[in-house]
Write a protein that holds these residues in place. Structure first.
Motif, PDB file in Angstrom:
ATOM      1  N   ALA A 190      -4.570   7.198  -7.111  1.00 46.41           N
ATOM      2  CA  ALA A 190      -3.927   7.499  -8.737  1.00 46.41           C
ATOM      3  C   ALA A 190      -2.308   8.543  -8.059  1.00 46.41           C
ATOM      4  CB  ALA A 190      -4.995   8.183  -8.750  1.00 46.41           C
ATOM      5  N   ILE A 191      -1.882   9.179  -7.299  1.00 45.08           N
ATOM      6  CA  ILE A 191      -0.497   9.507  -7.456  1.00 45.08           C
ATOM      7  C   ILE A 191       0.277   8.638  -6.936  1.00 45.08           C
ATOM      8  CG2 ILE A 191      -1.945  11.828  -7.792  1.00 45.08           C
ATOM      9  CD1 ILE A 191      -1.926  12.932  -5.181  1.00 45.08           C
ATOM     10  N   ARG A 192       0.001   7.527  -6.371  1.00 39.28           N
ATOM     11  CA  ARG A 192       0.653   6.397  -5.890  1.00 39.28           C
ATOM     12  C   ARG A 192       0.765   7.158  -4.642  1.00 39.28           C
ATOM     13  NH1 ARG A 192       0.937   7.154 -11.018  1.00 39.28           N
ATOM     14  NH2 ARG A 192       1.802   5.151 -12.427  1.00 39.28           N
ATOM     15  N   VAL A 193       0.546   7.538  -4.413  1.00 34.79           N
ATOM     16  CA  VAL A 193       0.839   7.379  -2.170  1.00 34.79           C
ATOM     17  C   VAL A 193      -0.109   6.488  -1.452  1.00 34.79           C
ATOM     18  CG1 VAL A 193      -0.212   8.989  -0.085  1.00 34.79           C
ATOM     19  CG2 VAL A 193       0.866  10.121  -2.619  1.00 34.79           C
ATOM     20  N   ASP A 194       0.314   6.301  -0.517  1.00 39.37           N
ATOM     21  CA  ASP A 194      -0.343   5.239   0.004  1.00 39.37           C
ATOM     22  C   ASP A 194      -1.419   5.139   0.277  1.00 39.37           C
ATOM     23  OD1 ASP A 194      -1.251   2.794   1.771  1.00 39.37           O
ATOM     24  OD2 ASP A 194       0.925   3.563   2.872  1.00 39.37           O
ATOM     25  N   PRO A 195      -2.867   4.388   0.205  1.00 34.98           N
ATOM     26  CA  PRO A 195      -3.665   4.676   0.533  1.00 34.98           C
ATOM     27  C   PRO A 195      -4.471   4.852   2.185  1.00 34.98           C
ATOM     28  CG  PRO A 195      -4.201   2.852  -0.497  1.00 34.98           C
ATOM     29  CD  PRO A 195      -2.672   3.160  -0.936  1.00 34.98           C
TER      30      PRO A 195
END
Length: 190
Positions: A111-116
Motif C-alpha cells: 500500500a505504501i509502494r514497498v516491496d512486500p
C-alpha cells in the motif's frame, strides 16, 4: 501546569477512568487541540482504543489469505498531518490466521509502494504488545503515498482467536513519540 494537563486529559482528550490517567502520564505531551484523544470501542469486537480525532467508518470484502473473502472493517481519521487507522476482520476459523496475517502484512507494505518481500526483514520489524492479544507483530517502513510523496508507516497486526486487527499510523514523518505511544499503548483486548 499539572492542573492544566489534567484538564486537558479529562476535557479535551476524553479520558475519564482514573486508572487510565495514572497509566497515561507519558501521554500528556500528546494531548493538545490538534490531538483530541477519545476512547473508541470497535463494534463487533472487544477492542478498546484511543483515537486522536473523530473516525470515519467503512468496510469492504477482502481476501487476506487468498481464500474466501472476509469483511474488513476500517476506522480512520486525520490529525496533525497523520492518518490513524484501525481495521479488523473476523476470519471465522483460527486455522486461517497465519496465512491471513502474512497476507495482510505484505499488503500493508504494498500500500505504501514497498516491496512486500521485505515483510520479514529486521529493518521492517518493531516490538510492541497489545494486552489480551495472542499474537502481535510490528511493521514499519518508509514508502510513498498515491501522489508519490514520502510516507512513513508504523503498524501493529495482532490476533485473538479468529479475529485479526491492524492499528497503523501513516504520515510524512512519525517524529512525536508521545503521539505514537498514546495510539499504540491505548490498544486493549479485555
Amino acid at each position: 501546569m499539572f492542573v492544566s494537563a489534567l484538564g486537558c486529559l479529562f476535557h479535551r482528550c476524553g479520558l475519564r477512568p482514573l486508572a487510565l490517567l495514572l497509566g497515561s502520564v507519558g501521554m500528556l505531551g500528546a494531548c493538545s487541540p490538534t490531538f483530541n484523544w477519545r476512547e473508541l470501542r470497535l463494534q463487533g469486537t472487544p477492542l478498546q482504543a484511543l483515537m486522536p480525532c473523530k473516525v470515519e467508518i467503512a468496510s469492504r470484502p477482502v481476501s487476506l489469505d487468498g481464500g474466501t473473502p472476509v469483511e474488513l472493517h476500517m476506522h480512520s481519521c486525520d490529525a496533525g498531518g497523520l492518518t490513524f487507522a484501525l481495521s479488523w476482520a473476523e476470519l471465522g476459523d483460527a486455522t486461517r490466521v497465519p496465512a491471513a496475517l502474512a497476507g495482510w502484512r505484505r499488503a500493508s507494505l504494498s500500500a505504501i509502494r514497498v516491496d512486500p518481500a521485505r515483510v520479514d526483514e529486521p529493518a521492517t520489524q518493531w516490538s510492541a504488545g497489545v494486552p489480551g492479544a495472542t499474537q502481535v507483530m510490528g511493521l514499519t517502513a518508509l514508502g510513498t503515498d498515491p501522489r508519490g510523496q514520502p510516507v512513513q508507516m508504523r503498524a501493529l497486526h495482532f490476533v485473538r482467536e479468529s479475529k485479526m486487527y491492524q492499528a497503523a499510523i501513516y504520515g510524512p514523518a512519525l517524529k512525536d513519540a508521545n503521539v505514537t505511544s498514546a495510539f499504540f499503548e491505548g490498544l486493549k483486548l479485555p
